[in-house]
Design a protein around this motif. Structure first.
Motif, mmCIF file in Angstrom:
data_model
loop_
_atom_site.group_PDB
_atom_site.id
_atom_site.type_symbol
_atom_site.label_atom_id
_atom_site.label_comp_id
_atom_site.label_asym_id
_atom_site.label_seq_id
_atom_site.Cartn_x
_atom_site.Cartn_y
_atom_site.Cartn_z
ATOM 1 N N GLU A 1 22.785 7.957 2.420
ATOM 2 C CA GLU A 1 22.369 8.557 3.689
ATOM 3 C C GLU A 1 22.797 10.022 3.777
ATOM 4 O O GLU A 1 22.050 10.878 4.225
ATOM 5 N N THR B 1 19.935 11.718 17.436
ATOM 6 C CA THR B 1 19.413 10.524 16.788
ATOM 7 C C THR B 1 20.526 9.482 16.808
ATOM 8 O O THR B 1 21.700 9.823 16.989
ATOM 9 N N SER B 2 20.162 8.255 16.599
ATOM 10 C CA SER B 2 21.159 7.196 16.572
ATOM 11 C C SER B 2 20.760 6.181 15.515
ATOM 12 O O SER B 2 19.587 5.883 15.347
ATOM 13 N N ARG B 3 21.769 5.674 14.808
ATOM 14 C CA ARG B 3 21.534 4.617 13.836
ATOM 15 C C ARG B 3 22.791 3.774 13.727
ATOM 16 O O ARG B 3 23.878 4.224 14.061
ATOM 17 N N ILE B 4 22.624 2.576 13.262
ATOM 18 C CA ILE B 4 23.760 1.679 13.058
ATOM 19 C C ILE B 4 24.186 1.800 11.597
ATOM 20 O O ILE B 4 23.379 1.615 10.683
ATOM 21 N N GLU C 1 27.853 2.390 15.764
ATOM 22 C CA GLU C 1 26.745 3.286 16.073
ATOM 23 C C GLU C 1 27.127 4.698 15.634
ATOM 24 O O GLU C 1 28.256 5.137 15.822
ATOM 25 N N ASN C 2 26.187 5.393 15.042
ATOM 26 C CA ASN C 2 26.397 6.759 14.584
ATOM 27 C C ASN C 2 25.363 7.626 15.300
ATOM 28 O O ASN C 2 24.161 7.491 15.052
ATOM 29 N N GLN D 1 28.238 14.581 14.404
ATOM 30 C CA GLN D 1 27.935 13.197 14.738
ATOM 31 C C GLN D 1 29.203 12.553 15.268
ATOM 32 O O GLN D 1 30.298 13.085 15.096
#
Length: 139
Positions: free
Chosen positions: A35, A64-67, A73-74, A88
């Motif tokens: 990533e 933005t957000s992602r797991i 959560e990031n 972040q």
């Protein structure tokens, strides 16, 4: 050891977002996960972990957000103009900022990673200096 005089100013690629780092980072980490390779369009990305009170960011940010693989959560914040990632954080621990734009500071002497994480995914040609901490996954 470096002779950095804080605060240190910087800005994103287009100059729309300005930041001031008011104190030395708590940690400087090179992450080699896939990533971060995508994020940086390079072999790894540099993260400076700083206390939220030690950084001021001015300008319009998108998020933005992602797991993450850890389940955390990031949330990433980036310039709405040029798209540079600025920082972040994990909303469960907002007091710690993972400053991603450290290479955009006016003085980058302090950007010397003391730790490399996700070395299990690093590019084969990357050589990590002797004596620097390494972790195959996230520490």
């Amino acid at each position: 050891m470096t002779n950095v005089s804080y605060p240190v100013k910087g800005q994103c690629q287009c100059g729309s977002v300005n930041f001031i780092l008011k104190a030395a980072p708590k940690a400087i980490i090179a992450c080699h996960c896939k990533e971060c390779q995508k994020l940086s369009t390079s072999a790894f990305s540099i993260t400076c972990v700083v206390d939220a009170k030690d950084i001021d960011v001015q300008g319009e940010l998108k998020q933005t957000s992602r797991i993450a693989d850890s389940g955390n959560e990031n949330v990433g914040y980036f310039c709405s103009g040029c798209g540079n990632r600025i920082y972040q954080l994990n909303p469960a621990a907002p007091e710690l900022i993972k400053f991603k734009a450290a290479e955009s500071l006016d003085d980058t002497q302090m950007i010397v990673p003391a730790m490399h994480v996700w070395t299990s995914e690093k590019q084969d040609w990357v050589v990590i200096p002797d004596g620097v901490q390494q972790f195959e996954k996230q520490r």
